[in-house]
Design a protein around this motif. Structure first.
Motif, PDB file in Angstrom:
ATOM      1  N   VAL A 195       0.871  -1.191   0.375  1.00 32.03           N
ATOM      2  CA  VAL A 195      -0.010   0.245  -0.026  1.00 32.03           C
ATOM      3  C   VAL A 195       0.645   1.299   0.078  1.00 32.03           C
ATOM      4  CG1 VAL A 195      -1.810   1.178   0.872  1.00 32.03           C
ATOM      5  CG2 VAL A 195      -1.828  -1.620   1.181  1.00 32.03           C
ATOM      6  N   ALA A 196       0.072   1.767  -0.961  1.00 34.89           N
ATOM      7  CA  ALA A 196       1.423   3.548  -0.830  1.00 34.89           C
ATOM      8  C   ALA A 196       0.887   4.567  -0.165  1.00 34.89           C
ATOM      9  CB  ALA A 196       1.031   4.040  -2.535  1.00 34.89           C
ATOM     10  N   VAL A 197       1.296   5.214   0.567  1.00 34.27           N
ATOM     11  CA  VAL A 197       0.817   6.305   1.783  1.00 34.27           C
ATOM     12  C   VAL A 197       1.393   7.317   1.943  1.00 34.27           C
ATOM     13  CG1 VAL A 197       0.240   4.741   3.526  1.00 34.27           C
ATOM     14  CG2 VAL A 197       2.691   5.755   3.548  1.00 34.27           C
ATOM     15  N   ASP A 198       1.223   8.626   1.793  1.00 38.32           N
ATOM     16  CA  ASP A 198       1.531  10.329   1.996  1.00 38.32           C
ATOM     17  C   ASP A 198       2.936   9.451   3.706  1.00 38.32           C
ATOM     18  OD1 ASP A 198      -0.603  10.068   3.219  1.00 38.32           O
ATOM     19  OD2 ASP A 198      -1.035  11.979   2.909  1.00 38.32           O
ATOM     20  N   VAL A 214       4.553  -1.255   3.181  1.00 40.46           N
ATOM     21  CA  VAL A 214       3.671   0.181   3.241  1.00 40.46           C
ATOM     22  C   VAL A 214       5.327   0.673   2.209  1.00 40.46           C
ATOM     23  CG1 VAL A 214       4.949   1.222   5.121  1.00 40.46           C
ATOM     24  CG2 VAL A 214       2.654   2.271   3.764  1.00 40.46           C
ATOM     25  N   MET A 215       4.191   1.521   1.109  1.00 45.53           N
ATOM     26  CA  MET A 215       4.964   2.230   0.397  1.00 45.53           C
ATOM     27  C   MET A 215       5.106   3.792   0.375  1.00 45.53           C
ATOM     28  SD  MET A 215       8.018   1.332  -2.139  1.00 45.53           S
ATOM     29  CE  MET A 215       8.503   3.166  -3.104  1.00 45.53           C
ATOM     30  N   ALA A 256       6.640   4.846  -8.042  1.00 42.15           N
ATOM     31  CA  ALA A 256       6.407   3.607  -7.410  1.00 42.15           C
ATOM     32  C   ALA A 256       5.239   2.935  -8.134  1.00 42.15           C
ATOM     33  CB  ALA A 256       5.681   4.219  -5.649  1.00 42.15           C
ATOM     34  N   LEU A 257       4.411   3.446  -8.159  1.00 40.58           N
ATOM     35  CA  LEU A 257       3.439   2.842  -9.410  1.00 40.58           C
ATOM     36  C   LEU A 257       4.510   2.346 -10.217  1.00 40.58           C
ATOM     37  CD1 LEU A 257       0.402   5.227  -9.163  1.00 40.58           C
ATOM     38  CD2 LEU A 257       0.406   2.673  -7.834  1.00 40.58           C
ATOM     39  N   ILE A 298       2.197  -2.581  -6.493  1.00 44.21           N
ATOM     40  CA  ILE A 298       1.240  -1.601  -5.044  1.00 44.21           C
ATOM     41  C   ILE A 298      -0.312  -1.890  -5.618  1.00 44.21           C
ATOM     42  CG2 ILE A 298      -0.086   0.863  -4.721  1.00 44.21           C
ATOM     43  CD1 ILE A 298       3.478   1.783  -5.002  1.00 44.21           C
ATOM     44  N   LYS A 299      -1.104  -1.712  -4.387  1.00 46.41           N
ATOM     45  CA  LYS A 299      -2.375  -2.584  -4.145  1.00 46.41           C
ATOM     46  C   LYS A 299      -4.092  -1.053  -4.535  1.00 46.41           C
ATOM     47  CE  LYS A 299      -2.374  -6.620  -5.872  1.00 46.41           C
ATOM     48  NZ  LYS A 299      -2.814  -7.512  -5.057  1.00 46.41           N
TER      49      LYS A 299
END
Lengths: 465, 465
Positions: free
Chosen positions: B195-198, B216-217, B235-236, B241-242
């Motif tokens: 999962v990508a997060v700020d 986490v990314m 990153a994507l 990443i989902k």
């Protein structure tokens, strides 16, 4: 309560306590009249009810005798379950029964809703209103992750009734028993693990097992004796089971209460195979026998039992207040609780704590235990008169749920579908199994007794059997 | 509010709206005195405050000028994050900050608690009390799995303010935003997914990611511009990443609001890479700018955005009332909601629905937006006077959270440990990262402004820097 109803309750309790065994002669009409200070008609009416219940038979010129219950209303058969761990396939049926599209029109015979209309619940609402009116900002804050200390103190005190010595710090307040079960499962399993359950098993527990990527091993269960400890042992021997999830007191849906001896045996088994026990005690305080039966947790010397419960069945489900005593799994349970909901609603916790402290909870329980037992008997009598031959009915020791087993040919899933047109819903037995077994069974809520709407709905159901 | 405070607020808004740009001359003392009908002293005091805030500079014999903000109080640096997906290691620190052992003695500078003492919240408690007093059994029932229709109708109506056209049936009520985030993550991921997060990212979201076995990314994020859409694209491109989990409006903890343009760009990116967006909008209604900024959900033409929010920051966290608009993931979200908590507490839902319908929510928001903006400015001015050189401070566009970045050598985890003896707690930056970065940062709650206890606690903190 009418006089004859009081007498019925008195006699049922004496029979259930074993003061009168099958074949024993019961007190004569004359002696009961004297002893209880009631009229002959009242005693006659009481014995008539007991006959309808199948508990008593009259023998001409000899009096009334305790009937062998097995010979009267047959109990549902011991469940024959799968021989291996299964994936859980039911969900759409659960969703439909829960009524995602809730409507006042729909009348549910199956949803396990307590009677919320009684006077003994009113003081709780008054306390709640007073707390809200007072406008204390603390009532609006996040409560601590473990829940309000006031409430934990009261729950720990109540736990003594089931034989548990718990400290308030041993408890975490949850958003209903569902969150307790969910956190318990997450604490003791990894995806792919197997959980053993009594079968039929509460659909909420089953769906939580499904959601966590677990398989279920359904253990044969007798409607009176409860989960087969012997079959459980075989399963533990054969499969990599991580936890036993069981509702051993006033079981949902079968109504059984496991004897103390078998509770202890189940605990020893868990020790021997080093697995956790998740004990759902949600109906335990509604046991007709008082003092109430002890929990498996009361035997727990090495903290492997996770006790889960709530006020949803004893007080009101809309409170969304449950608790968990996680034993050695505490830190994992606290993490699960935090990530799932962070905290439970503050104000209801404070109101319920005050209600218990003032004695309101025990007053309410006393009333509901009697009411639910009378309702069990009243509805059972009606069912025995009206249901087709071969219908088996459970004989719960607490709570307000009956389990009906119809002849094999009956399909309750289909009947539920047909009843939809009349805005009736039932809880088909299939919801309580991993893969749709018990299609010829259903759970019946008797919390409000044989009121006219229940009678109409049951009559409609009958026409479809 | 004092007269000079009103004037400060007025001028800050004009500067923030861009009516005065950096370098522009502001109205003279005389003209403001006339225009606003206040005394010369009031205008002087207001300009003095604006100078302390670093928003304005006085030039001898020329007047007051808008300062280039960058030159005044430096913003925290754009975060430099890990180059690959990480497991989340923080929890003990979160647990400690949340105060599992909550005590009235402990004063938390970091916990994101709104001000609950205002008069505009009182009508909510009165409505709640009235509902409870009325004793309607429906208030005690399980609510429908999706939550009370009354409340969903009101939430759908409010969503229009953020540009969303939602039907009440598009919503599910949850036990706070935490349950919404938890269900959202479970709906769109499998264990092992990324999962990508700020970054920094709300610790509750991070822990929910951890609990579901996800990695986490962390994407670099600027304190004003927000999450780097460019870095996100890289990153994507590189990782499986989902979902993108982001708080794009009044971000916690950085305070940024992503521009509409960048929100749209982020949405297009999610479409291009076919991933879900989990949008946490919990502080969105506390944006100082009104009408409030739109959500990413408002651009969502293919139902891939899951909008999560709650009343915990706008009204009160103790309500435990949030909601989720799950878009195409609805059936998975409903299942997660059922297995986690079955339903949310009924009575608070009915009370909040009535409060909104009567206009109480918008009245309360109007007041709190102004109060929180003034508090931001008041606390920032204090910090700029007292904090060591090199301290950077965020400049939030809504809500009541500041992010402080101290020189590299400062260790907030250690300072937090030292402050424990004085019963103060802070929220060290390390809680907002996967693996303990941001040790020289902290989040500061300014919801109650620079009251005496906050000043004492900050002074204590200062001594340890």
């Amino acid at each position: 309560m009418k006089l004859y109803e009081e007498l019925v309750e008195h006699l049922v309790q004496q029979i259930e306590k074993g003061l009168f065994a099958a074949g024993d002669r019961l007190p004569s009409i004359r002696s009961l009249t004297r002893e209880r200070g009631v009229s002959v008609t009242t005693v006659q009416e009481a014995y008539h009810r007991l006959e309808l219940l199948g508990l008593v038979e009259s023998r001409p010129r000899s009096g009334y005798f305790v009937r062998d219950r097995a010979a009267a209303a047959e109990l549902p058969s011991t469940t024959a379950t799968a021989r291996r761990p299964l994936d859980i396939s039911q969900w759409e049926g659960v969703l439909q029964m829960l009524g995602a599209d809730k409507s006042a029109r729909v009348f549910s015979l199956g949803h396990a809703m307590p009677d919320l209309t009684g006077d003994t619940l009113k003081p709780l609402l008054r306390l709640w209103a007073r707390r809200a009116r007072r406008g204390d900002p603390a009532a609006l804050e996040y409560d601590s992750l473990r829940g309000s200390e006031e409430l934990r103190v009261e729950v720990a005190r109540l736990a003594a009734h089931s034989g548990c010595q718990l400290h308030p710090d041993d408890l975490v307040i949850t958003t209903g028993c569902q969150e307790a079960l969910f956190c318990a499962l997450r604490a003791v399993t990894e995806p792919g693990d197997v959980v053993a359950v009594d079968s039929p098993c509460f659909y909420g527990a089953m769906q939580a097992i499904k959601a966590n990527g677990l398989k279920v091993m359904e253990i044969p269960t007798h409607a009176k004796e409860g989960i087969s400890v012997e079959a459980l042992e075989l399963a533990l021997e054969q499969w990599p089971i991580k936890a036993i999830l069981v509702t051993p007191t006033c079981n949902n849906p079968l109504g059984y209460t496991l004897s103390d001896e078998r509770k202890r045996a189940l605990y020893r088994l868990a020790q021997r195979y080093d697995v956790a026990i998740i004990e759902d005690d949600i109906y335990g305080d509604l046991s007709y026998a008082w003092p109430r039966p002890v929990t498996i947790k009361s035997f727990d010397t090495d903290d492997r039992v996770i006790l889960c419960s709530s006020f949803s069945k004893t007080l009101a489900p809309g409170l969304r207040l449950g608790w968990i005593a996680p034993g050695r799994y505490r830190s994992a349970v606290v993490h699960s609780k935090f990530v799932a909901t962070a905290a439970s609603s503050t104000l209801p916790q404070l109101a319920v704590a005050e209600f218990i402290a003032q004695g309101g909870y025990e007053r309410h329980l006393r009333k509901m235990r009697g009411q639910y037992m009378r309702n069990r008997d009243q509805v059972t009598a009606w069912l025995q008169q009206h249901m087709p031959a071969g219908t088996r009915i459970s004989y719960p020791q607490g709570g307000y749920l009956l389990w009906l087993e119809f002849p094999e040919s009956v399909d309750c899933v289909e009947i539920n579908r047909q009843l939809e047109n009349e805005d009736y819903r039932i809880a088909p037995g299939a919801l309580f199994s991993a893969s749709g077994k018990y299609r010829n069974c259903m759970r019946l809520n008797v919390s409000t007794g044989m009121d006219s709407r229940t009678e109409q709905a049951l009559t409609s159901l009958l026409q479809r059997l």
